[in-house]
Motif scaffolding. Structure first.
Motif, PDB file in Angstrom:
ATOM      1  N   THR A  89      40.111  17.031   4.813  1.00  0.00           N
ATOM      2  CA  THR A  89      39.098  16.102   4.803  1.00  0.00           C
ATOM      3  C   THR A  89      38.161  16.813   6.087  1.00  0.00           C
ATOM      4  O   THR A  89      36.472  17.797   5.656  1.00  0.00           O
ATOM      5  CB  THR A  89      38.821  14.650   4.948  1.00  0.00           C
ATOM      6  OG1 THR A  89      38.864  13.967   4.222  1.00  0.00           O
ATOM      7  CG2 THR A  89      37.218  14.300   5.841  1.00  0.00           C
ATOM      8  N   ASN A  92      35.017  19.812   4.262  1.00  0.00           N
ATOM      9  CA  ASN A  92      33.868  19.912   4.731  1.00  0.00           C
ATOM     10  C   ASN A  92      33.267  20.454   5.271  1.00  0.00           C
ATOM     11  O   ASN A  92      32.147  20.825   5.531  1.00  0.00           O
ATOM     12  CB  ASN A  92      33.701  18.745   5.440  1.00  0.00           C
ATOM     13  CG  ASN A  92      33.539  17.352   4.703  1.00  0.00           C
ATOM     14  OD1 ASN A  92      33.206  17.625   3.574  1.00  0.00           O
ATOM     15  ND2 ASN A  92      33.540  16.135   4.824  1.00  0.00           N
ATOM     16  N   GLN A 116      37.821   8.941   8.702  1.00  0.00           N
ATOM     17  CA  GLN A 116      37.606  10.026   8.015  1.00  0.00           C
ATOM     18  C   GLN A 116      35.830  10.279   8.118  1.00  0.00           C
ATOM     19  O   GLN A 116      35.000  10.936   8.697  1.00  0.00           O
ATOM     20  CB  GLN A 116      38.221  10.165   6.471  1.00  0.00           C
ATOM     21  CG  GLN A 116      38.750  10.593   6.659  1.00  0.00           C
ATOM     22  CD  GLN A 116      39.573   9.943   5.085  1.00  0.00           C
ATOM     23  OE1 GLN A 116      39.001   9.505   4.202  1.00  0.00           O
ATOM     24  NE2 GLN A 116      40.159  11.427   4.307  1.00  0.00           N
ATOM     25  N   ASN A 153      33.385  12.412  10.603  1.00  0.00           N
ATOM     26  CA  ASN A 153      32.853  13.695   9.803  1.00  0.00           C
ATOM     27  C   ASN A 153      31.502  13.108  11.000  1.00  0.00           C
ATOM     28  O   ASN A 153      30.699  14.197  11.139  1.00  0.00           O
ATOM     29  CB  ASN A 153      33.349  13.478   8.595  1.00  0.00           C
ATOM     30  CG  ASN A 153      33.729  14.290   7.656  1.00  0.00           C
ATOM     31  OD1 ASN A 153      33.272  15.183   8.415  1.00  0.00           O
ATOM     32  ND2 ASN A 153      33.891  13.681   6.593  1.00  0.00           N
ATOM     33  N   CYS A 178      39.499  11.211  -0.318  1.00  0.00           N
ATOM     34  CA  CYS A 178      39.463  12.392   0.844  1.00  0.00           C
ATOM     35  C   CYS A 178      38.668  13.602  -0.433  1.00  0.00           C
ATOM     36  O   CYS A 178      38.157  14.516   0.385  1.00  0.00           O
ATOM     37  CB  CYS A 178      40.967  12.944   1.020  1.00  0.00           C
ATOM     38  SG  CYS A 178      41.044  14.375   1.711  1.00  0.00           S
TER      39      CYS A 178
END
Length: 354
Positions: free
Chosen positions: A92, A96, A161, A165, A298
């Motif tokens: 992830t 990202n 996650q 983030n 993910c």
């Protein structure tokens, strides 16, 4: 992606009416905005002038209405699980923050500098590229829970996650955007960029954390209190989303009537980016033996965007009636049908991971 109140412990197996038909509502608001923008240009000129320090106050209020419920749902306590099954989290973060922003910028430059160069003035092309960069640098948050539920993903892991983030976004969003705008030779007003990050990430995230803490404190740690609170805010979040889209397309009304092809051109790199990022992350998860209930969310996290942040920053940096703002809004129209198609694909290929 629309990031209003959606918690990880919401009932699994379905998507709300608003989320399911988001593209329809957005399309209707686009049409309403274009119509009103051409019929009442004076009203939109007045709204555009209500700003402070390059931040339009009307849009700021609407953006806060959208993002605040999502911020209340961020559970920082989940960060203690950051070491559990690290493969999905690593994928992830790599997708990202090390891949997605840069591929989006590359696609923007490729299409608007070369492929579409004969169709768009260079100055306009720069703004469209900037809008795409802002979308690529803003990973989705709360709507990820919807996609996770539809693929029967691990809700707790998805929350980890999302929380990680959001923490990274506080520190990385502005530098990455500045870097990519600089690489594409677009002037970077650092003060406005930092102010936008503070206004639309740091402040609502801090406020959301405080409200969450108070709700849990009053309910003796019952997470249902958080869900109930964010559910009461959901209508305001929806109204903020639709009003923002209407306003943005109202500001752009005359341009869109004169050049409807622009919407299609902006959608092209967005579609390529969305499907490309998903299959990259999904394939990597399969190759690395990540279980499906982690692999699917993910890949979907990397595909979706935190469009509210992208819209707000585009307005602050380039103006309400800029091509950058238009590009970020087109992202909403493109994203929902794309995400639903990828959810269906993931569910059909679940057996690949068993």
């Amino acid at each position: 992606m629309t990031d209003h109140a959606l918690s990880s412990d919401a009932p699994a197996g379905g998507i709300g009416t608003f989320e399911k038909y988001l593209s329809v509502w957005v399309a209707l608001c686009i049409l309403a905005g274009i119509l009103l923008g051409n019929l009442l240009p004076g009203l939109f000129e007045f709204l555009a002038e209500i700003e402070f320090a390059s931040v339009n106050l009307v849009v700021a209020i609407l953006i806060w209405a959208m993002v605040f419920p999502m911020m209340v749902n961020v559970d920082f306590a989940s960060l203690k699980h950051i070491g559990d099954r690290p493969k999905g989290l690593v994928l992830t973060l790599v997708v990202n923050w090390l891949i997605k922003p840069f591929t989006m910028a590359a696609l923007g430059v490729f299409f608007f500098t070369y492929v579409f160069s004969g169709l768009i003035p260079p100055a306009d092309a720069e703004h469209y590229i900037a809008g795409l960069i802002l979308l690529g640098a803003a990973p989705c948050t709360a709507m990820v829970f919807v996609w996770s539920q539809l693929t029967r993903g691990d809700a707790t892991y998805t929350l980890v996650q999302v929380s990680v983030n959001d923490v990274i976004m506080v520190f990385a969003f502005a530098p990455i955007v500045a870097l990519l705008l600089g690489v594409t030779d677009i002037a970077v007003p650092w003060d406005t960029l930092i102010l936008s990050t503070l206004l639309y990430v740091v402040v609502p995230l801090a406020a959301g954390a405080y409200v969450r803490h108070r709700l849990l404190q009053r309910s003796n740690g019952d997470a249902a209190a958080v869900s109930a609170f964010t559910e009461t805010l959901k209508p305001w979040s929806i109204l903020g989303l639709l009003a923002t889209v209407t306003l943005l397309f109202g500001f752009q009304g005359d341009v869109i009537v004169e050049k409807p092809l622009i919407i299609v051109l902006i959608a092209v790199p967005l579609l390529i980016q969305s499907y490309g990022i998903f299959f990259l992350a999904y394939g990597a998860a399969k190759a690395w033996n990540v279980p499906f209930n982690v692999a699917a969310p993910c890949a979907l996290i990397g595909t979706s965007n935190f469009f509210e942040l992208a819209v707000a920053v585009a307005i602050s940096l380039f103006g309400l009636n800029s091509g950058a703002a238009l590009a970020t809004v087109v992202g909403v129209l493109v994203e929902v049908p794309v995400m639903l198609s990828l959810v269906a694909f993931a569910n059909r290929t679940r057996h690949w991971f068993e």
